[in-house]
Design an enzyme around this catalytic site. Structure first.
Site, PDB file in Angstrom:
ATOM      1  CD  GLU A 132      -3.003   1.151   2.206  1.00  0.00           C
ATOM      2  OE1 GLU A 132      -4.070   1.705   2.016  1.00  0.00           O
ATOM      3  OE2 GLU A 132      -2.689   0.667   3.283  1.00  0.00           O
ATOM      4  N   GLY A 266       3.200   1.891  11.071  1.00  0.00           N
ATOM      5  CA  GLY A 266       2.975   1.161  12.316  1.00  0.00           C
ATOM      6  C   GLY A 266       2.635  -0.287  12.007  1.00  0.00           C
ATOM      7  CB  ALA A 267       0.340  -2.341  11.762  1.00  0.00           C
ATOM      8  CG  MET A 268       0.230  -3.292   4.946  1.00  0.00           C
ATOM      9  SD  MET A 268      -0.710  -1.838   4.412  1.00  0.00           S
ATOM     10  CE  MET A 268      -1.939  -2.619   3.372  1.00  0.00           C
ATOM     11  CD  GLU A 269      -4.795  -2.016   5.548  1.00  0.00           C
ATOM     12  OE1 GLU A 269      -3.799  -1.636   6.188  1.00  0.00           O
ATOM     13  OE2 GLU A 269      -5.412  -1.272   4.780  1.00  0.00           O
ATOM     14  CG  ASN A 270      -0.084  -6.961   4.038  1.00  0.00           C
ATOM     15  OD1 ASN A 270      -0.127  -6.064   3.228  1.00  0.00           O
ATOM     16  ND2 ASN A 270       0.875  -7.066   4.946  1.00  0.00           N
ATOM     17  CD  GLU A 303      -3.146  -2.017  10.652  1.00  0.00           C
ATOM     18  OE1 GLU A 303      -3.666  -2.159   9.529  1.00  0.00           O
ATOM     19  OE2 GLU A 303      -2.646  -0.934  11.030  1.00  0.00           O
ATOM     20  CG  HIS A 306      -7.747  -1.639   7.650  1.00  0.00           C
ATOM     21  ND1 HIS A 306      -8.520  -0.653   7.094  1.00  0.00           N
ATOM     22  CD2 HIS A 306      -6.670  -1.010   8.183  1.00  0.00           C
ATOM     23  CE1 HIS A 306      -7.933   0.523   7.302  1.00  0.00           C
ATOM     24  NE2 HIS A 306      -6.810   0.333   7.966  1.00  0.00           N
ATOM     25  CD  GLU A 325      -5.889   3.542   6.646  1.00  0.00           C
ATOM     26  OE1 GLU A 325      -6.082   3.274   7.844  1.00  0.00           O
ATOM     27  OE2 GLU A 325      -5.263   2.780   5.886  1.00  0.00           O
TER      28      GLU A 325
HETATM   29  N1  BES Z   1      -3.110   0.889   5.864  1.00  0.00           N
HETATM   30  C1  BES Z   1      -2.302   1.455   6.866  1.00  0.00           C
HETATM   31  C2  BES Z   1      -0.824   1.332   6.583  1.00  0.00           C
HETATM   32  C3  BES Z   1      -0.329   2.342   5.596  1.00  0.00           C
HETATM   33  C4  BES Z   1      -0.182   3.651   5.961  1.00  0.00           C
HETATM   34  C5  BES Z   1       0.002   1.966   4.319  1.00  0.00           C
HETATM   35  C6  BES Z   1       0.270   4.581   5.035  1.00  0.00           C
HETATM   36  C7  BES Z   1       0.442   2.884   3.395  1.00  0.00           C
HETATM   37  C8  BES Z   1       0.581   4.201   3.747  1.00  0.00           C
HETATM   38  C9  BES Z   1      -2.574   0.823   8.227  1.00  0.00           C
HETATM   39  O1  BES Z   1      -3.843   0.305   8.368  1.00  0.00           O
HETATM   40  C10 BES Z   1      -2.464   1.918   9.228  1.00  0.00           C
HETATM   41  O2  BES Z   1      -3.273   2.788   9.201  1.00  0.00           O
HETATM   42  N2  BES Z   1      -1.463   1.873  10.109  1.00  0.00           N
HETATM   43  C11 BES Z   1      -1.210   2.909  11.056  1.00  0.00           C
HETATM   44  C12 BES Z   1      -1.438   2.449  12.451  1.00  0.00           C
HETATM   45  C13 BES Z   1      -2.849   2.660  12.893  1.00  0.00           C
HETATM   46  C14 BES Z   1      -3.083   2.104  14.276  1.00  0.00           C
HETATM   47  C15 BES Z   1      -3.269   4.095  12.876  1.00  0.00           C
HETATM   48  C16 BES Z   1       0.224   3.298  10.894  1.00  0.00           C
HETATM   49  O3  BES Z   1       0.966   2.545  10.289  1.00  0.00           O
HETATM   50  O4  BES Z   1       0.603   4.365  11.384  1.00  0.00           O
HETATM   51 ZN    ZN Z   2      -5.350   1.728   8.568  1.00  0.00          ZN
END
Ligand code: BES
Ligand code: ZN
Length: 854
Positions: A132, A266-270, A303, A306, A325
């Site tokens: 992503e 922080g993390a990715m929801e694959n 995650e 998602h 998001e």
């Molecule tokens: N889908 C996002 C990860 C992401 C963020 C991919 C920006 C590409 C670009 C994931 O679900 C996400 O939002 N992660 C957050 C943590 C969340 C608890 C707010 C992050 O990575 O900060």
């Molecule tokens: Zn997210």
């Protein structure tokens, strides 16, 4: 910026994908068959591909006896595509595109990349993905748009001793020559390319099961299994919660969660293979703080939300990113509140999301929730507080307006209707309208299509009250320039503290006159802080509320809202800063954690503004006095069985009091630190942040060196982050410079550098230094954080700590001659904020000096 979208008439249906990474050489090769439908006859196929070398192209369709060989692909670097031409026109109908390709495992934490760590002094590698928003094209040629959903059959060819993880369960493992094995995974659900994942490494895992029997596994690198338990327990509960809440089962038999040492976000929801940065997944009972544990729970809940909202139903295009998001950022609280009801997490929402969004969206350089984006840089840029936190906040406002039950039913209907497909914002409003019979679309229109939000100005009239709405700007300069006449539909709730009566209505007009409220009763508007707006009270009304703040008859979230808006009114020039400080003094007996977070944030902002002025010393004394009661009440004694929010409160309070110069607190911190330094007795986890920071603020070379060495030898990521932040707190320029150099050294992961920089930015003694250092090293930063990542903006956003004209000019000058790809808007926002700081300071400093602090 123009950027072509892929043609509609080519529809990918299934990808058969074999990938073979070489972790030593940091390269990979792959083969794929893309089953697709051509809705018309074409002579050329265009699809996404970035930094790949395609070596063989073939097309096969039922009318041919042998595959049609394609010509040498044409690479278009700008649009990140390749065009494949064929000697003959390809007929309309089904066909198979066959490609072979090669790529590199990069070190930029994007696409297919390599992460590195040490185990028992041996360097080890992981190959992993982060697709992503637009980087699947960096791992295999594909139709890399969210609406081009397809089924993925993945096979990973990996060294025999390693583990491979992808979105679905493995169905077979076949021995292969050269010490390799082929791990084949079950077909995926129909899904978007950005959700595909492959992860290869030397992992250990623990597993559990949900009530319905879904297997949940947590993968970590060797030796970290004991830190995975909290995540596993939480994920199992969260999954159970969502299945019930949405009324839709998680569609896969297994959910894997993997901790990756190098991770950009922080993390990715694959789907089925959620990846995390270590500090967002691992909890070490001995060494983790309450606040980190809470963070882990929120990230997991986000995650996993998602898996429904985003994976099962996906936005049609990135313009509606907020659907993903914003929703996940709202629902994560619902899940965490359900699982940890004592954490009082919804009050924290008011700060973490609502407050953060109100801040950013008060700028003229904000953007609407729904925003036109095309180029990958533009897409990367909107993963910001508007999509996340404003999105979450207006959803919360709507949920409270239509009622939780309607909200849940509407969501469930929406998810069922668009499952395995794509949707737009409108589709969601339609679902809510259907269940609630309320004009949701009309109400939500301005909130999603316009930037900014209203402030409600309360005007006392002999016959009652008038409520006026106008767009709020934190900067009077922006307000003066603005022509914005937007009218929002604002659900207004109020609480009369004399009678306890609550009322509600929808304000659609420019203003509203009511005789229901009189001008003398103490009235809290925006009760429960459920609306996305601010309130500007006349000072008489504000004063009427003082008593209810002091005796805490007003709920915590409302006490928070009042002080938050008061600070904002001061910043925007609607309320003299002395009056805010006056109001602040009413909070001396405050005991709620989140209210203190808000108060502290407000006071820190002023601290930054007043640093170095003649009133600074007196300002710090004022703050110290404010914290005295609560400091004494909490003390340093940690009780293992104490409430979660009490632990959070203690670290916040002691840190703040110490930072504002409270001697006994600093002395105690130093005592605990010395015990650690001299007798190797570690500080209790919940006190570490406080102790390290206060010691650094008041420390010298010896402490700096000690912290650096600890940082280098530490294995727990969360602890490294704490140490890194402390390294930014010193006052000596030479030490701060060492910190910054260290942040760019191989001892600090590329993902963590910004954290250290930010700590120096937040330190009034460090701003100027870190700015100079950032400018000097801009080339290195650009190289490390290439475009369309929002990572670069993390080095730009803290420039808004600046508050002089000279600094504003310097920032402007710098970005005139230096590129900031994917961070254009961040630069505009920073400049607007600096000019606003300057205006604030000029407006109020005299009165503070001559009247408040005389
Ligand atoms: N889908 C996002 C990860 C992401 C963020 C991919 C920006 C590409 C670009 C994931 O679900 C996400 O939002 N992660 C957050 C943590 C969340 C608890 C707010 C992050 O990575 O900060
Ligand atoms: Zn997210």
């Amino acid at each position: 910026m123009k950027h072509t979208r892929l043609p509609k008439y080519i529809k990918p249906e299934r990808y058969q994908l074999t990938i073979k990474p070489d972790l030593e050489k940091s390269v990979f090769e792959g083969e794929e068959v893309i089953y697709l439908t051509l809705e018309k006859s074409v002579s050329e196929i265009i699809l996404h591909s970035k930094e790949l070398k395609v070596s063989s192209v073939g097309f096969f369709h039922p009318l041919l006896t042998s595959p049609l060989k394609g010509e040498e692909p044409e690479y278009n670097i700008k649009t990140e595509t390749i065009s494949l031409s064929f000697p003959k026109k390809l007929p309309k109908g089904k066909g198979e595109l066959r490609l072979k390709f090669k790529g590199i495992l990069n070190n930029k934490m994007r696409g297919f990349y390599r992460s590195q760590y040490k185990h028992k002094n041996e360097i080890k590698h992981i190959a992993t993905t982060q697709f992503e928003a637009t980087d699947a094209r960096q791992a295999f040629p594909c139709f890399d748009e969210p609406a081009k959903k397809a089924i993925f059959d993945v096979t990973l060819m990996i060294p025999k001793n390693l583990t491979a993880i992808s979105n679905t369960v493995e169905t077979s493992i076949l021995e292969h020559q050269g010490g390799y094995k082929a791990v084949k995974f079950a077909p995926s659900p129909k899904m978007s390319t950005y959700l595909v994942a492959f992860i290869v490494g030397d992992f250990e895992f623990i597993e559990g099961k949900t009530k319905r029997g879904v297997v949940v596994r947590v993968f970590v690198t060797q030796g970290k299994k004991h830190q995975a338990k909290f995540a596993l327990d939480t994920a199992v509960k969260v999954l159970d919660f969502y299945e019930k809440y949405f009324g839709i089962n998680y569609p896969l038999p297994i959910l894997d969660m993997i901790a990756i040492p190098d991770f950009s976000h922080g993390a990715m929801e694959n789907w089925g293979a959620v990846t995390y940065r270590e500090s967002a997944l691992l909890v070490d009972e001995q060494n983790s703080s309450a606040s980190n544990k809470q963070w882990v729970a929120l990230v997991i809940a986000h995650e996993l939300a998602h898996q429904w909202f985003g994976n099962l139903v996906t936005m049609e295009w990135w313009t509606d990113l907020w659907l993903n998001e914003g929703f996940a950022s709202y629902i994560e609280y619902l899940a965490v509140d359900h699982i940890f009801p004592k954490w009082d997490i919804w009050t924290q929402f008011a700060y973490n999301d609502l407050g953060v969004a109100l801040k950013l969206d008060a700028l003229n350089s904000t953007h609407p929730i729904e925003v036109k984006v095309n180029h990958p840089d533009e897409i990367g840029e909107i993963f910001d507080e508007i999509s996340y936190s404003k999105g979450a906040s207006i959803i919360r406002m709507l949920a409270e307006y239509i009622g939780q039950d309607n909200f849940r039913k509407g969501l469930s209907a929406y998810l069922k209707k668009h499952a395995f497909a794509n949707a737009e914002t409108l589709n969601l409003w339609q679902a809510f309208e259907k269940v609630s019979k309320l004009p949701v679309r009309k109400i939500m229109q301005a909130w999603t299509s316009k930037g900014g939000y209203p402030v409600i100005k309360v005007v006392q009239k002999p016959t009652g009250l008038e409520l006026h709405q106008t767009r709020f700007f934190s900067s009077p300069i922006s307000k003066a320039k603005s022509q914005d006449k937007t009218l929002w539909s604002i659900p207004i709730g109020s609480l009369n503290l004399d009678t306890g009566k609550k009322s509600k209505f929808l304000l659609n007009e420019k203003y509203y006159h009511t005789t229901e409220y009189d001008s003398i009763s103490p009235l809290k508007i925006n009760a429960g802080e459920s609306g996305f707006y601010r309130v500007d009270y006349p000072s008489q009304m504000l004063q009427a509320l003082h008593k209810f703040i002091k005796n805490k008859q007003l709920p915590p979230i409302d006490r928070l809202g009042i002080i938050r808006d008061a600070f904002a009114m001061a910043e925007s020039g609607n309320l003299p800063t002395e009056q805010v400080l006056n109001l602040v003094s009413r909070y001396k007996n405050e005991t709620d954690y989140t209210v203190w977070v808000e108060l502290t944030a407000g006071l820190q902002t002023l601290n930054n503004l007043l640093f170095g002025t003649p009133v600074y010393g007196r300002y710090k004394n004022f703050c110290q006095t404010l914290y005295i009661n609560i400091v004494n009440k909490l003390g340093w004694q940690v009780n293992l069985a104490e409430a979660h929010t009490k632990s959070l409160l203690r670290s916040l309070i002691l840190h703040s009091a110490g930072s504002f110069g409270h001697k006994p607190t600093i002395t105690e911190a130093q005592k605990l630190f010395t015990r650690w330094m001299k007798s190797n007795q570690p500080v209790p986890a919940n006190l570490r942040g406080v102790v390290y920071n206060l010691v650094a603020e008041n420390g010298d070379t010896k402490e700096h060196k000690f912290l650096i060495n600890k940082y280098i030898s530490e294995n727990l990521h969360e602890e490294k982050n704490r140490l890194g932040r402390a390294l930014g707190q010193f006052r000596q320029q030479n030490l701060l410079k060492k910190t910054l150099k260290f942040a760019l050294s191989p001892h600090v992961r590329i993902q963590d550098t910004a954290g250290l920089f930010n700590a120096v930015w937040a330190n009034p003694f460090g701003k100027q230094l870190v700015f100079a250092f950032t400018k000097q090293n801009w080339k290195i930063l650009l190289e490390r954080y290439p475009s369309s990542g929002h990572m670069l903006s993390r080095f730009i956003k803290p420039m808004s700590y600046f508050s002089t004209k000279h600094q504003a000019i310097e920032v402007k000058k710098f970005f005139k001659t230096h590129r900031a790809p994917g961070a254009k808007r961040a630069v505009e926002q920073v400049l607007e904020k600096i000019y606003s700081n300057i205006a604030w300071y000029n407006r109020d400093i005299k009165n503070l000096q001559n009247e408040f602090f005389n």
